[in-house]
Design an enzyme around this catalytic site. Structure first.
Site, mmCIF file in Angstrom:
data_model
loop_
_atom_site.group_PDB
_atom_site.id
_atom_site.type_symbol
_atom_site.label_atom_id
_atom_site.label_comp_id
_atom_site.label_asym_id
_atom_site.label_seq_id
_atom_site.Cartn_x
_atom_site.Cartn_y
_atom_site.Cartn_z
ATOM 1 N N SER A 154 0.305 -10.303 -2.306
ATOM 2 C CA SER A 154 -0.708 -9.816 -1.347
ATOM 3 C C SER A 154 -2.006 -9.581 -2.104
ATOM 4 O O SER A 154 -1.981 -9.460 -3.342
ATOM 5 C CB SER A 154 -0.233 -8.479 -0.756
ATOM 6 O OG SER A 154 -1.262 -7.867 0.005
ATOM 7 N N TYR A 204 2.428 0.742 -1.050
ATOM 8 C CA TYR A 204 2.474 -0.718 -0.894
ATOM 9 C C TYR A 204 1.773 -1.431 -2.051
ATOM 10 O O TYR A 204 2.307 -2.386 -2.613
ATOM 11 C CB TYR A 204 1.831 -1.100 0.444
ATOM 12 C CG TYR A 204 1.910 -2.574 0.779
ATOM 13 C CD1 TYR A 204 3.139 -3.232 0.873
ATOM 14 C CD2 TYR A 204 0.758 -3.323 1.005
ATOM 15 C CE1 TYR A 204 3.206 -4.590 1.195
ATOM 16 C CE2 TYR A 204 0.815 -4.676 1.338
ATOM 17 C CZ TYR A 204 2.044 -5.310 1.421
ATOM 18 O OH TYR A 204 2.120 -6.651 1.740
#
Ligand code: NAP
Length: 248
Positions: free
Chosen positions: A134, A147
């Site tokens: 990501s 995250y």
């Protein structure tokens, strides 16, 4: 062992979003695609659409990973896609269960499945590991440490393997997407559809097929070409937290 024709691609987290789209793309490119996730009903429908194989998989569970791997006779491509986020909280209010979920799924899940499939990928003589990290693996953002730290760790696991496998017939590609409209935000916000929709409000986000096409491109390069890292964001996104949002 499942009797399957070659080449074989394994896609984890294929019951929705990027994983499902990737399974469709790789199948269209001639792979027999083995799709894994926890929601077997969705996988079975997908497998029947693409002529693939659906296998139940929980990447956080050693026994589930062992049973999944034991069902495979050969693996040419592994797409480490299973993952996601839970919550959006400052460190001062961190929910340890959310952090555990994110680390177990994104980091240890990728480790479990990659470690277990490495011998088969090497045996294929032209293996490919694609890991979906990501932009959260490249930078941090407020309220996102659970995250972003998990995605940084997952990315370092993947990037380390690139060096450790040097000389072996396995390529490694990290794909770091920005905002992709999938079930990602719905999962992050525990099914709160209104809150999830706000993430994509006023922008043209990427869609799962955009990432799948890139994976299809990566997989179709000749064996000597290793695309190391691909960062892809919507035009409306400059960094993990900076968007151009239309207000009308
Ligand atoms: P999604 O639609 O929520 O898909 C996530 C997939 O992961 C589902 O198929 C889910 O299947 C699977 N999964 C979750 N926990 C699992 C487990 N324990 N074992 C096996 N499978 C599991 O979200 P997505 O956007 O496609 O996410 C795919 C990947 O892209 C994730 O790694 C995510 O972090 C990454 N990513 C997403 C975005 C974005 O904006 N959407 C951006 C950058 C990176 P089951 O629930 O059926 O198990």
């Amino acid at each position: 062992m499942t009797a399957i024709s070659y080449p074989v691609a394994v896609v984890t987290g294929a019951s929705s979003g990027i994983g499902e789209a990737t399974a469709r793309t790789l199948a269209a490119q001639g792979y027999h695609v083995v799709v894994g996730a926890r929601r077997l009903d969705r996988l079975e429908k997908l497998a029947s659409d693409i002529g693939g194989t659906a296998l139940s998989l929980d990447v956080t569970d050693e026994d589930s990973v062992a049973a999944f791997v034991a069902a495979l006779s050969r693996v040419d491509v592994l797409v480490n896609n299973a993952g996601g986020a839970k919550g959006l909280a400052p460190v001062a209010e961190a929910d340890l269960d959310d952090w555990r979920w994110m680390w177990e799924t994104n980091v240890l899940g990728t480790l479990r499945i990659t470690k277990a499939l490495l011998p088969k990928l090497i045996d294929s003589r032209n293996g490919l590991i694609v890991t979906i990290t990501s932009v959260a693996a490249l930078e941090g953002y407020d309220n996102g440490a659970g995250y972003t730290s998990a995605k940084h760790a997952q990315a370092l696991l993947h990037r380390t393997l690139r060096g450790e496998l040097l000389g072996k017939p396995v390529r490694l590609t990290e794909i770091a997407p920005g905002a992709v409209e999938t079930e990602f935000s719905l999962v992050r916000f525990e099914g709160d559809a209104e809150r999830a929709a706000k993430v994509y409000e006023g922008i043209d986000p990427l869609v799962a097929a955009d990432i799948a096409e890139i994976i299809g491109f990566v997989a179709s390069r000749p064996a000597h070409v290793n695309l190391d890292q691909i960062v892809v964001r919507p035009r409306d996104q400059a960094t993990a937290g900076r968007f151009a949002r239309r207000t009308t």
